[in-house]
Design a protein around this motif. Structure first.
Motif, PDB file in Angstrom:
ATOM      1  N   SER A   1       0.835  -1.197   0.000  1.00  0.00           N
ATOM      2  CA  SER A   1       0.000   0.000   0.000  1.00  0.00           C
ATOM      3  C   SER A   1       0.879   1.260   0.000  1.00  0.00           C
ATOM      4  O   SER A   1       0.643   2.191  -0.780  1.00  0.00           O
TER       5      SER A   1
ATOM      6  N   GLN B   1      -4.914   1.289  -6.197  1.00  0.00           N
ATOM      7  CA  GLN B   1      -4.132   0.083  -5.898  1.00  0.00           C
ATOM      8  C   GLN B   1      -3.729   0.054  -4.417  1.00  0.00           C
ATOM      9  O   GLN B   1      -3.791  -0.985  -3.765  1.00  0.00           O
TER      10      GLN B   1
ATOM     11  N   GLU C   1      -5.308   1.388  -1.954  1.00  0.00           N
ATOM     12  CA  GLU C   1      -6.504   1.046  -1.156  1.00  0.00           C
ATOM     13  C   GLU C   1      -6.766  -0.452  -1.197  1.00  0.00           C
ATOM     14  O   GLU C   1      -7.123  -1.054  -0.185  1.00  0.00           O
ATOM     15  N   GLU C   2      -6.568  -1.042  -2.378  1.00  0.00           N
ATOM     16  CA  GLU C   2      -6.746  -2.490  -2.512  1.00  0.00           C
ATOM     17  C   GLU C   2      -5.796  -3.251  -1.600  1.00  0.00           C
ATOM     18  O   GLU C   2      -6.172  -4.246  -0.987  1.00  0.00           O
ATOM     19  N   GLU C   3      -4.556  -2.774  -1.545  1.00  0.00           N
ATOM     20  CA  GLU C   3      -3.551  -3.450  -0.710  1.00  0.00           C
ATOM     21  C   GLU C   3      -3.895  -3.348   0.774  1.00  0.00           C
ATOM     22  O   GLU C   3      -3.698  -4.288   1.531  1.00  0.00           O
TER      23      GLU C   3
ATOM     24  N   HIS D   1      -6.363  -5.907   1.369  1.00  0.00           N
ATOM     25  CA  HIS D   1      -5.739  -7.235   1.510  1.00  0.00           C
ATOM     26  C   HIS D   1      -5.212  -7.424   2.929  1.00  0.00           C
ATOM     27  O   HIS D   1      -5.415  -8.470   3.545  1.00  0.00           O
TER      28      HIS D   1
ATOM     29  N   GLU E   1      -6.730 -13.612  -6.823  1.00  0.00           N
ATOM     30  CA  GLU E   1      -6.482 -12.167  -6.835  1.00  0.00           C
ATOM     31  C   GLU E   1      -5.114 -11.856  -7.466  1.00  0.00           C
ATOM     32  O   GLU E   1      -4.985 -10.911  -8.240  1.00  0.00           O
TER      33      GLU E   1
ATOM     34  N   GLU F   1      -4.146  -9.437 -10.510  1.00  0.00           N
ATOM     35  CA  GLU F   1      -3.207  -8.315 -10.320  1.00  0.00           C
ATOM     36  C   GLU F   1      -2.100  -8.365 -11.371  1.00  0.00           C
ATOM     37  O   GLU F   1      -1.808  -7.354 -12.021  1.00  0.00           O
TER      38      GLU F   1
ATOM     39  N   PHE G   1     -12.068   2.434  -6.651  1.00  0.00           N
ATOM     40  CA  PHE G   1     -11.929   1.314  -5.711  1.00  0.00           C
ATOM     41  C   PHE G   1     -13.306   0.796  -5.285  1.00  0.00           C
ATOM     42  O   PHE G   1     -14.109   1.549  -4.757  1.00  0.00           O
TER      43      PHE G   1
ATOM     44  N   PRO H   1     -14.606  -2.276  -2.938  1.00  0.00           N
ATOM     45  CA  PRO H   1     -14.174  -3.403  -2.110  1.00  0.00           C
ATOM     46  C   PRO H   1     -14.858  -4.694  -2.549  1.00  0.00           C
ATOM     47  O   PRO H   1     -16.071  -4.703  -2.709  1.00  0.00           O
TER      48      PRO H   1
END
Ligand code: MG
Length: 168
Positions: free
Chosen positions: A21, A46, A48-50, A53, A126, A130, A163, A165
């Motif tokens: 992140s 990206q 925010e995605e991390e 995770h 995922e 990615e 983003f 979720p």
């Protein structure tokens, strides 16, 4: 309940996800510095995605009645040659993360930890996504070969990413 080995590795993984992140925020910052605000948006999403995770692992550990250890993070690199270099390094990093997820899965399988095996499957899928996304953009940037009009058109594409979720 999780074995000490598995718990330690998951705790490490939480660190890697938070590091990812931060790394992507550093990349977003670089993109802003070269006036590619759309690409900056891609990396903010990206990042925010991390974080998502990391939280997915965090929640899993708590669900398993274990305790997460939050560790300090390394400073991510902030200097890049150009936008193509940013994506080449992103792909490299995602490949590393994939190898980490495989390592976790290997341990879970060795230990016949079925709940964790099931949990990790989401991350395996995922990572395929990615890597495919990053490879696709890197390929386009390579073909653009520094052509600024193509880079700007890609930049407008990247500006649209939002983003959302995942629900699973
Ligand atoms: Mg991740």
């Amino acid at each position: 309940m999780l074995s000490e080995k598995l718990l330690n590795e998951i705790n490490e993984q939480i660190g890697y996800e938070f590091y990812s992140s931060h790394l992507y925020l550093a990349m977003a910052s670089y993109c802003y510095s070269i006036d590619l605000d759309g690409f900056a948006n891609f990396f903010i999403v990206q990042a925010e995605e991390e974080r998502f995770h990391a939280m997915k692992f965090f929640n899993y550990v708590n669900e398993m009645d274990e305790t997460v250890t939050i560790k300090g993070l390394e400073t991510p690199p902030s200097d890049y040659t150009n936008i193509e270099d940013v994506y080449a390094k992103t792909l490299e990093h995602e490949k590393f993360v994939t190898s980490r997820i495989y390592k976790l899965m290997d341990i879970a399988m060795e230990e016949k930890e079925h709940a964790t095996i099931s949990f990790l499957k989401w991350f395996i899928d995922e990572q395929v996504e990615e890597e495919a996304t990053v490879k696709g953009i890197l390929q386009k940037l390579k073909r653009a070969n520094g052509d600024i009009s193509i880079i700007y058109s890609l930049d407008s594409e990247m500006a649209k990413r939002v983003f959302t979720p995942p629900t699973v």
